[in-house]
Design a protein around this motif. Structure first.
Motif, mmCIF file in Angstrom:
data_model
loop_
_atom_site.group_PDB
_atom_site.id
_atom_site.type_symbol
_atom_site.label_atom_id
_atom_site.label_comp_id
_atom_site.label_asym_id
_atom_site.label_seq_id
_atom_site.Cartn_x
_atom_site.Cartn_y
_atom_site.Cartn_z
ATOM 1 N N ILE A 24 -37.271 14.804 -8.977
ATOM 2 C CA ILE A 24 -36.607 14.093 -7.886
ATOM 3 C C ILE A 24 -36.716 12.589 -8.082
ATOM 4 C CG2 ILE A 24 -36.693 13.653 -5.400
ATOM 5 C CD1 ILE A 24 -37.589 16.551 -5.066
ATOM 6 N N GLU A 25 -37.884 12.154 -8.592
ATOM 7 C CA GLU A 25 -38.091 10.732 -8.808
ATOM 8 C C GLU A 25 -37.174 10.179 -9.894
ATOM 9 O OE1 GLU A 25 -42.220 10.719 -9.676
ATOM 10 O OE2 GLU A 25 -42.821 10.353 -7.609
ATOM 11 N N GLU A 26 -36.742 11.020 -10.826
ATOM 12 C CA GLU A 26 -35.941 10.532 -11.953
ATOM 13 C C GLU A 26 -34.696 9.799 -11.468
ATOM 14 O OE1 GLU A 26 -38.048 11.585 -15.415
ATOM 15 O OE2 GLU A 26 -36.211 10.495 -15.190
ATOM 16 N N ASN A 27 -33.916 10.478 -10.676
ATOM 17 C CA ASN A 27 -32.706 9.805 -10.204
ATOM 18 C C ASN A 27 -32.053 10.615 -9.091
ATOM 19 O OD1 ASN A 27 -29.920 8.797 -10.074
ATOM 20 N ND2 ASN A 27 -30.562 7.572 -11.813
ATOM 21 N N THR A 28 -32.070 10.066 -7.893
ATOM 22 C CA THR A 28 -31.506 10.763 -6.740
ATOM 23 C C THR A 28 -30.016 11.014 -6.920
ATOM 24 O OG1 THR A 28 -33.134 9.729 -5.291
ATOM 25 C CG2 THR A 28 -31.175 10.662 -4.253
ATOM 26 N N GLN A 29 -29.316 10.062 -7.482
ATOM 27 C CA GLN A 29 -27.873 10.218 -7.666
ATOM 28 C C GLN A 29 -27.554 11.375 -8.605
ATOM 29 O OE1 GLN A 29 -25.493 8.689 -6.082
ATOM 30 N NE2 GLN A 29 -26.817 7.303 -4.942
ATOM 31 N N PHE A 30 -28.326 11.539 -9.673
ATOM 32 C CA PHE A 30 -28.109 12.659 -10.597
ATOM 33 C C PHE A 30 -28.261 13.987 -9.863
ATOM 34 C CE2 PHE A 30 -29.583 10.161 -14.619
ATOM 35 C CZ PHE A 30 -28.432 9.394 -14.537
ATOM 36 N N ARG A 31 -29.299 14.077 -9.024
ATOM 37 C CA ARG A 31 -29.552 15.308 -8.274
ATOM 38 C C ARG A 31 -28.406 15.622 -7.319
ATOM 39 N NH1 ARG A 31 -32.272 19.508 -8.895
ATOM 40 N NH2 ARG A 31 -32.400 19.740 -6.652
ATOM 41 N N MET A 32 -27.929 14.593 -6.649
ATOM 42 C CA MET A 32 -26.824 14.801 -5.712
ATOM 43 C C MET A 32 -25.609 15.379 -6.429
ATOM 44 S SD MET A 32 -26.999 11.284 -3.494
ATOM 45 C CE MET A 32 -25.278 11.506 -3.059
ATOM 46 N N GLU A 33 -25.267 14.801 -7.562
ATOM 47 C CA GLU A 33 -24.098 15.261 -8.307
ATOM 48 C C GLU A 33 -24.310 16.672 -8.849
ATOM 49 O OE1 GLU A 33 -20.240 14.996 -10.110
ATOM 50 O OE2 GLU A 33 -21.276 14.180 -8.349
#
Length: 672
Positions: A434-443
Motif C-alpha cells: 500500500i505504501e508503494e503507490n496509492t495511485q497504482f493500487r486504485m488503478e
C-alpha cells in the motif's frame, strides 16, 4: 584479483621437464611437465607454439602478397589477444603461471594441470545427476561472466576446452581464438558448438558463448552433441526442436532459450544463474563448498585492491607524520574520507549480495561498524599508532565480511537440510504494497472491478482472514494500514466521477461469464510459490492479474488448472490461453506454433506464461527476479518487434521488476 604475467625471452628447458604429450590442436601442442623450480616439483601443463613455423606456413600460402600480409597480421593479433587473456583471474578460469618466448621462436605458456577435460570426464562418469549438471553449469557461467566483463568473447567453448580439477572444480581454458571488443565477424570455434551468427559470418557479440554453453548442457545430459548424423547445433540452427531425455526434462526450457536463433532472445548470465540455482538439490554439498571458494575469491580480490589504496594513504600519512601542517592535514583527510566511502560502498554491496542470494534482508547481517572509525588525527610526538590502525582497517573489514558471508551460507545449508520455509508476514507485505503507490493500487482495483464480478463468498473469506490478525504487532500494523486506506478512500472519492467515466469508456478485451471467486492474493496469502499452489492447484480455469512496481497491470488466462509438478517443472498445452496488458488495453493470443509452451507449472515458482512472456518468481515482491518479454509465445502488437526494448518492457514497464500485487480468480462452481 589482479595478476601480472611477465613475458620475456628466455630458455625454460632447465626449469620444465617434459613428461608426456597431452593434446595437440591448431594453436599448439600441450604436454605434461614437471616444474623443477617448485619445491614440490608440481606438474604443470606446458603449451608451446612455434611462431616461426606459423610465419613460414603463412608465407607459403597461395594468394597475393597482400593476402599473406593480412593473414600474418591476423595471426599476430590472435597472439596478442591470447597474451592479454593471461591476466584473467577467476576460480573457474585456468590459471596461467608462467609464459615466455624462446630464441627458437617458440611461445611457451605454463598453466595449472587438470585431471581431465570435460569430454573425458563425461566418458568416465557416464550419466550425471541433474543437480550436479546444474552445479557444473553454474561454474561455467561464473567463469564466462568474468571473461565477458573483461571484454573477451571466448568463441571456442567445447568439452575439449573445459577442464575438470579435483573436487569437481570446472575451469575454462584455451583462449587461443578469443576476441576482444563488443562485436566481431571472424569465423572461429568448433562446428558442433558454433552459434549461427558465426556459421553465417554475421556480426556477433558475446551471446555466441551462451549458444555454445547450451550445446554443452545437452552434452552433459546425454554424452552426445549429435542427433543421428546431424549435430545438435545444426538442428537448432534450422529452428527445429531438440527433445531432452525424460530424466533431464527440467533443462528443456533453459536449453531452448540458450539456443535461440536470434541472439537478442538468448538469456543473460544473470538469468541463467538463477535458473540453474533452482535445480540444485538442497543437500548438494559440492555447491556449498564451491560457493565458499567463490566468495572467498571475491573478498580476497576486494582486499587486494583496497590494500593498494591503503598503502598509498599510509605514504601520505607518513609524510604528514614527519612534517605536519594544516594544508597536508586537509589533503590527507580528504583522501581518507574517499577511502571510507569506498569501504562503505563495499559493505553495502556485500549486504545486498547476501540479501539477494539468500532472500534475507537483515537476519544474517550483523556487520561491525569498523568503517565509522576511519579518521585522521593530528599526531603528537610519539603518536604513530594512527598509521597502524588505518593499515589494519582493510583486514578487519574483509575478515568480518568473510565471517558474515560464511554464516549466511551455513545458515542456508541448515535451512535446506531441515526443509524449513521462511514465511513472509502477510500484513507486512500488505503494508509495504500500500505504501508503494496509492495511485497504482486504485488503478489496479478499478481494472479488476471491470473484468471480475466477485462472489460474496470470497468477500466473506477475506473478512475472516482480516479478523485473524489480532496480535499486538498486527493491530499496530492494521492501524497504520487503515490510515493509509483512509487516505486512499479520500483520493478515491475525489476521483470517483472520473473513474466511473473511465469504466464506461473502457473497451473490454475479453468477457468473463458468471461469478468468479478469489483463490489467491499475494498481499494477504504471502508471495510464496508454496502458498500459490496450496490455494490454486486443481481449481480449474483461472485468470491472473499482476501489478508491477511501475504501475502496469497485466496477466493471463489459462483453461488448464495449475498444479505442482512431480519434477521441477512441467510444460502444458493450452490453445485457449492468452495474456493481456490492461493498462495499455491490449490482448495477446497464443502463437499456435508454440502451443506446447502455453503455460509452465513449477514447484518453486508462482506462474509462467509462455517461454519468457510472463515469469513470476517466489518472493516476487522482494526481488527483481521476475521478468517479461512478450512475443516469445504470445503474439506481439504489430508495432512491436520481438526482442527489442519495447517488447521487453511492454507488459510490466521493465524486463526485470518487483510485483506489488498478484491476484488469481477462478470461476465459481455451482453446488449440485
Amino acid at each position: 584479483m589482479e595478476k601480472v604475467i611477465a613475458f620475456k625471452i628466455r630458455d625454460g628447458k632447465d626449469r620444465y621437464q617434459i613428461i608426456e604429450n597431452i593434446d595437440q590442436g591448431a594453436q599448439g601442442i600441450v604436454q605434461k611437465a614437471k616444474d623443477n623450480h617448485d619445491p614440490r616439483q608440481q606438474m604443470v601443463a606446458y603449451k608451446y607454439q612455434n611462431l616461426l613455423e606459423k610465419q613460414n606456413k603463412i608465407n607459403n600460402q597461395a594468394g597475393t602478397k597482400t593476402d599473406r600480409e593480412i593473414a600474418f597480421s591476423r595471426e599476430l593479433l590472435r597472439i596478442i589477444r591470447e597474451i592479454a587473456s593471461f591476466a584473467l583471474c577467476h576460480p573457474n578460469i585456468v590459471e596461467i603461471r608462467d609464459s615466455f618466448l624462446t630464441e627458437e621462436g617458440e611461445m611457451i605458456i605454463i598453466s595449472e594441470l587438470a585431471e581431465m577435460n570435460l569430454f573425458s570426464y563425461r566418458e568416465k562418469q557416464g550419466n550425471i545427476a541433474p543437480s550436479q549438471v546444474s552445479v557444473m553449469m553454474l561454474q561455467l557461467l561464473e567463469g564466462l561472466d568474468c571473461i565477458h566483463k573483461n571484454g573477451f568473447i571466448h568463441r571456442d567453448l567445447s568439452p575439449d576446452n573445459i577442464l575438470v580439477f579435483s573436487d569437481n572444480l570446472i575451469k575454462i581454458s584455451d583462449f587461443g581464438v578469443a576476441a576482444q571488443g563488443n562485436q566481431t565477424k571472424s569465423v572461429y570455434g568448433k562446428v558442433n558448438y558454433m552459434a549461427p551468427q558465426i556459421t553465417l559470418q554475421d556480426p556477433y557479440n558475446e551471446s555466441v558463448d551462451i549458444w555454445s554453453l547450451g550445446i554443452i548442457l545437452y552434452y552433459l545430459c546425454t554424452g552426445k552433441d549429435k542427433k543421428g548424423s546431424k549435430s545438435v547445433s545444426s538442428i537448432r540452427l534450422s529452428k527445429q526442436q531438440i527433445e531432452f531425455p525424460q530424466n533431464y526434462s527440467q533443462f528443456q526450457e533453459i536449453f531452448d532459450q540458450m539456443t535461440q536463433f536470434d541472439e537478442i532472445c538468448r538469456p543473460s548470465i544473470t538469468q541463467l544463474r538463477q535458473d540453474f540455482i533452482k535445480l540444485i538439490n538442497p543437500n548438494e554439498s559440492g555447491y556449498l563448498e564451491y560457493q565458499k571458494k567463490l566468495i572467498k575469491f571475491q573478498l580476497d580480490s576486494i582486499k587486494q585492491r583496497l590494500d593498494k589504496d591503503i598503502e598509498k594513504y599510509f605514504q601520505f600519512l607518513q609524510i604528514y607524520n614527519d612534517n605536519p601542517n594544516e594544508s597536508i592535514h586537509d589533503a590527507i583527510h580528504s583522501q581518507v574520507n574517499d577511502l571510507q566511502n569506498k569501504l562503505k560502498e563495499i559493505q553495502k554491496q556485500v549486504r545486498s549480495y547476501i540479501a539477494e542470494t539468500f532472500g534475507e534482508k537483515e537476519k544474517h547481517l550483523k556487520f561491525q561498524n569498523v568503517i565509522e572509525t576511519c579518521q585522521v588525527i593530528k599526531p603528537n610526538k610519539g603518536n604513530e599508532q594512527i598509521l597502524e590502525s588505518n593499515m589494519s582497517l582493510t583486514q578487519i573489514l574483509i575478515t568480518d565480511l568473510q565471517k558474515e558471508v560464511n554464516s549466511a551460507l551455513n545458515a542456508k545449508a541448515n535451512a535446506n537440510a531441515n526443509n524449513s520455509i521462511q514465511q513472509q508476514n502477510p500484513a507486512d507485505s500488505s503494508l509495504q504494497m500500500i505504501e508503494e503507490n496509492t495511485q497504482f493500487r486504485m488503478e489496479f482495483d478499478r481494472l479488476l472491478g471491470i473484468y471480475v464480478k466477485e462472489s460474496q463468498k470470497t468477500e466473506q473469506l477475506n473478512s475472516e482472514k482480516q479478523e485473524q490478525l489480532n496480535s499486538e504487532k498486527q493491530e499496530q500494523l492494521q492501524k497504520e494500514k487503515q490510515e493509509l486506506l483512509q487516505k486512499e478512500k479520500q483520493v478515491l472519492r475525489q476521483n470517483e466521477q472520473q473513474v466511473l467515466q473511465q469504466n464506461e469508456q473502457q473497451e473490454l478485451l475479453y468477457k468473463l461469464e458468471g461469478e468468479w471467486e478469489q483463490l489467491y492474493k499475494g498481499s494477504t496469502d504471502g508471495f510464496k510459490a508454496q502458498k500459490f499452489h496450496q490455494k490454486c492447484d486443481n481449481k480449474g480455469p483461472t485468470v491472473t492479474f499482476i501489478l508491477s512496481e511501475f504501475g502496469q497491470v497485466f496477466g493471463g488466462y489459462t483453461s488448464v488448472p495449475w498444479k505442482t509438478p512431480e519434477n521441477y517443472f512441467q510444460r502444458q498445452k493450452d490453445k485457449k490461453a492468452f495474456v493481456f496488458q490492461l493498462t495499455k488495453n491490449t490482448l495477446h493470443p497464443l502463437n499456435i506454433s508454440h502451443v506446447d509452451h502455453a503455460v509452465s507449472h513449477f514447484q518453486n515458482q508462482i506462474i509462467q506464461f509462455g517461454l519468457d512472456d510472463i515469469h513470476i518468481e517466489d518472493d516476487c515482491n522482494l526481488n527483481k527476479t521476475n521478468y517479461c518479454s512478450i512475443g516469445n509465445t504470445y503474439k506481439l502488437s504489430k508495432s512491436i518487434n520481438l526482442g527489442n526494448q519495447t517488447s521487453n518492457e511492454y507488459l510490466a514497464g521493465a524486463k526485470k521488476f518487483r510485483v506489488l500485487e498478484i491476484v488469481v480468480y477462478c470461476e465459481k462452481k455451482e453446488k449440485k
